[in-house]
Each structure stands twice: as C-alpha cells, then as structure tokens.
Write an enzyme that holds these catalytic residues in place. Structure first.
Site, PDB file in Angstrom:
ATOM      1  N   TRP A  31       0.861  -1.191   0.000  1.00  0.00           N
ATOM      2  CA  TRP A  31       0.000   0.000   0.000  1.00  0.00           C
ATOM      3  C   TRP A  31       0.887   1.228   0.000  1.00  0.00           C
ATOM      4  O   TRP A  31       1.882   1.258   0.733  1.00  0.00           O
ATOM      5  CB  TRP A  31      -0.862  -0.031   1.253  1.00  0.00           C
ATOM      6  CG  TRP A  31      -1.747   1.162   1.477  1.00  0.00           C
ATOM      7  CD1 TRP A  31      -3.060   1.270   1.150  1.00  0.00           C
ATOM      8  CD2 TRP A  31      -1.398   2.402   2.110  1.00  0.00           C
ATOM      9  NE1 TRP A  31      -3.550   2.497   1.532  1.00  0.00           N
ATOM     10  CE2 TRP A  31      -2.537   3.217   2.125  1.00  0.00           C
ATOM     11  CE3 TRP A  31      -0.217   2.907   2.658  1.00  0.00           C
ATOM     12  CZ2 TRP A  31      -2.543   4.498   2.659  1.00  0.00           C
ATOM     13  CZ3 TRP A  31      -0.207   4.192   3.189  1.00  0.00           C
ATOM     14  CH2 TRP A  31      -1.365   4.972   3.192  1.00  0.00           C
ATOM     15  N   SER A  97       4.434  -6.256   2.516  1.00  0.00           N
ATOM     16  CA  SER A  97       3.555  -5.426   3.327  1.00  0.00           C
ATOM     17  C   SER A  97       2.088  -5.841   3.140  1.00  0.00           C
ATOM     18  O   SER A  97       1.733  -6.982   3.410  1.00  0.00           O
ATOM     19  CB  SER A  97       3.787  -3.954   2.988  1.00  0.00           C
ATOM     20  OG  SER A  97       3.252  -3.104   3.967  1.00  0.00           O
ATOM     21  N   ALA A 124       8.231  -8.230   5.055  1.00  0.00           N
ATOM     22  CA  ALA A 124       7.698  -7.127   5.862  1.00  0.00           C
ATOM     23  C   ALA A 124       6.172  -7.099   5.782  1.00  0.00           C
ATOM     24  O   ALA A 124       5.556  -6.052   5.586  1.00  0.00           O
ATOM     25  CB  ALA A 124       8.295  -5.795   5.412  1.00  0.00           C
ATOM     26  N   ASP A 229      12.195  -1.879  10.830  1.00  0.00           N
ATOM     27  CA  ASP A 229      10.964  -1.570  10.099  1.00  0.00           C
ATOM     28  C   ASP A 229      10.101  -0.666  10.964  1.00  0.00           C
ATOM     29  O   ASP A 229       9.616  -1.079  12.027  1.00  0.00           O
ATOM     30  CB  ASP A 229      10.233  -2.874   9.775  1.00  0.00           C
ATOM     31  CG  ASP A 229       9.079  -2.695   8.807  1.00  0.00           C
ATOM     32  OD1 ASP A 229       8.422  -1.642   8.858  1.00  0.00           O
ATOM     33  OD2 ASP A 229       8.841  -3.620   8.011  1.00  0.00           O
ATOM     34  N   HIS A 258      11.450  -0.847   6.173  1.00  0.00           N
ATOM     35  CA  HIS A 258      10.268  -1.475   5.568  1.00  0.00           C
ATOM     36  C   HIS A 258      10.446  -1.650   4.060  1.00  0.00           C
ATOM     37  O   HIS A 258      10.108  -2.699   3.513  1.00  0.00           O
ATOM     38  CB  HIS A 258       9.035  -0.614   5.854  1.00  0.00           C
ATOM     39  CG  HIS A 258       7.749  -1.249   5.469  1.00  0.00           C
ATOM     40  ND1 HIS A 258       7.274  -2.409   6.040  1.00  0.00           N
ATOM     41  CD2 HIS A 258       6.807  -0.883   4.550  1.00  0.00           C
ATOM     42  CE1 HIS A 258       6.112  -2.731   5.496  1.00  0.00           C
ATOM     43  NE2 HIS A 258       5.805  -1.828   4.591  1.00  0.00           N
TER      44      HIS A 258
END
Length: 278
Positions: A31, A97, A124, A229, A258
């Site tokens: 995102w 993510s 991550a 992160d 991240h």
C-alpha cells in the site's frame, strides 16, 4: 496493456514477462503502490529465466478506480482471477507489506486448494494482525491508523511525501543515504491510484485478522523482515508469522527498513533466489 476483468467488473492490470513455460513468480505490491514497485525484482528474475507476473491491486496503479471491494477477500479474489486467466501453476508468490496479506489470503483460499502454488514469501508483511486489540496487545494502536486516514483525507499528496521521505525507507534515520528519485517514484505510484482505495485500504491492511490464513498454509514460506521496520513492527509480524506457519523459514535483516526490497535489492534478490531454488 494487459487486463483481466473480475466478476464485479473490475479491470485488473497485470504484467507478464518471460517464457510462458518457465516457473512463474507472482509479485504482490504494498500500500498504496503498484506493480512498478517490483521493478528491481521483475528485471532480476526475468533475466534468470523465470516468468514474472505482477498486478496492480484494484484502485491502485492502472487497475479500475472502483468504489467497492477494498478488502483482503477481494484482493485475493482479484489475484486468483489473474492467476486463472494466465493458468499459472507451480508458482512462487511473493508479497510485500499489504501484498503479504494478499499472498496469505490468496494461498490459503485459492492457491493451495487449486494446487497452483509451490512456495510463498512474506516480506515485511502485515499478517497476522497489525492493530492493537485485547487479543493482540502488542499491536499498533488504532489511533495510529486513524491518523493515517486523517492525514490522507486532509492532503494525500503531502502525506505520501512524508511517508516516502521518512519511515518507509528509513530515510529519517541518522546517517541514512536519502534518494530523492526513490521518494519521487513512491509518490508517483501512490498518486496514480485512487484516494478511496487507499483510504479504505488502511482498514484492510490493519484490521484483517489473518491468523487462520497462516495456519492453513502448508507450502514452504520464507518470512523476512528488517528489524528497523518503522511501518510494520517485526516482532508483531514476522516473528508471529513463523509461529503460525507450519513450514516457515525466518530471515531477519539487521537495520533494514520497511522498503528494503528497494534500498537493499542487491542483498534481497539473491536471497529470494536461493529460497526459490532450494
């Protein structure tokens, strides 16, 4: 450009490079980005003979700016539409993510039941659950995500600039080597997508409990994250993922941020290749 149309009429944009008979690697972006965030990996694996596939999540990048379906179930269903359209089998799915949550939901609900997945990689990644609850007291307080929504609604362009130039790549750390083009590319990808998709996507990546998804996955999974992160705390993500997965390998990178797939692609890409070739 290549698109597949889902059952609710959403056009999902995808890239499909390399020999059609080669083992496919499917990349799932974070995102509020797009498949362009995987440039360094797409080129690396394509050069090594793999078939590389990456799509733009609904409301992101070049996919349809649709007003509905900004949740993990639709994200996974959209991936399945691309995979089935291309008839991908023996695939490696790599998610970063929010894309890691997408991988977990897709593999558990579609990929493994259909026999299409060989391995997965969570980079991550947001599972099992980001937000703080009574059952997840180590999680990130809801006020943080409310702050994201408030900042996005007030001035999305300014908010995205702050994320990219600060915590995402660790550019806010003392001694960090800041790359303005990397910041600009992150901002470009974000602003190409839909404000609504990004706003509602905050709930999707922060409040979706994917404990059962992780428990349902049996294929080998590489779980990897940086211990610096600042976006997805690794102790509430990677360390919990390996406890829930039945066939996981954990690799933590000291000091990595991240966005380490961009800042440290020279290290990450060979490590991903080594896992794939095991």
């Amino acid at each position: 450009m290549a698109f597949v149309t889902t059952e609710d009429g959403t056009e999902i944009y995808f890239k499909d490079w390399g020999p059609k008979d080669a083992q496919p690697i499917v990349f799932h972006h974070g995102w509020p980005l797009s498949s362009d965030d995987w440039d360094a990996q797409l080129l690396y694996f394509h050069a090594r003979g793999f078939r590389v596939v990456a799509s733009d999540r609904r409301g992101h990048g070049r996919s349809t700016d649709i007003g509905t379906g900004h949740d993990m179930d639709h994200y996974a269903s959209d991936v399945s539409a691309v995979v089935e359209h291309l008839d991908l089998t023996n695939a490696i799915h790599i998610g970063h993510s929010t894309g890691g949550g997408q991988v977990a939901r897709y593999v558990a609900k579609y990929g493994e039941p259909q026999g299409r997945v060989a391995k997965a990689v969570l980079v991550a990644a947001v599972p099992p659950l980001m937000v703080q609850t009574d059952a997840n007291p180590e999680g990130t307080p809801m006020s943080v995500f409310d702050g994201f929504r408030e900042a996005l609604a007030a001035n999305r362009a300014e908010f995205f600039q702050a994320v990219a130039s600060g915590p995402f790549y660790g550019f806010n750390r003392d001694g960090a080597t800041v790359s303005e083009p990397v910041i600009a590319n992150w901002w470009r990808q974000g602003m190409t997508g839909s404000a609504l998709a990004h706003y509602e996507g905050i709930k999707a990546f922060s409040e979706t409990d994917q404990t059962d998804d992780l428990k349902a996955i049996s294929v080998p999974v590489l779980v990897t994250q940086g211990d610096d992160d600042q976006v997805v705390p690794y102790k509430d993500a990677a360390l919990k993922q390996v406890e829930l997965l039945s066939n996981a390998t954990l690799k933590i990178y000291e000091g990595y941020p991240h966005g380490m797939l961009t800042t440290h692609a020279d290290v990450l890409n060979p490590d991903l290749l080594a896992f794939i070739q095991q």
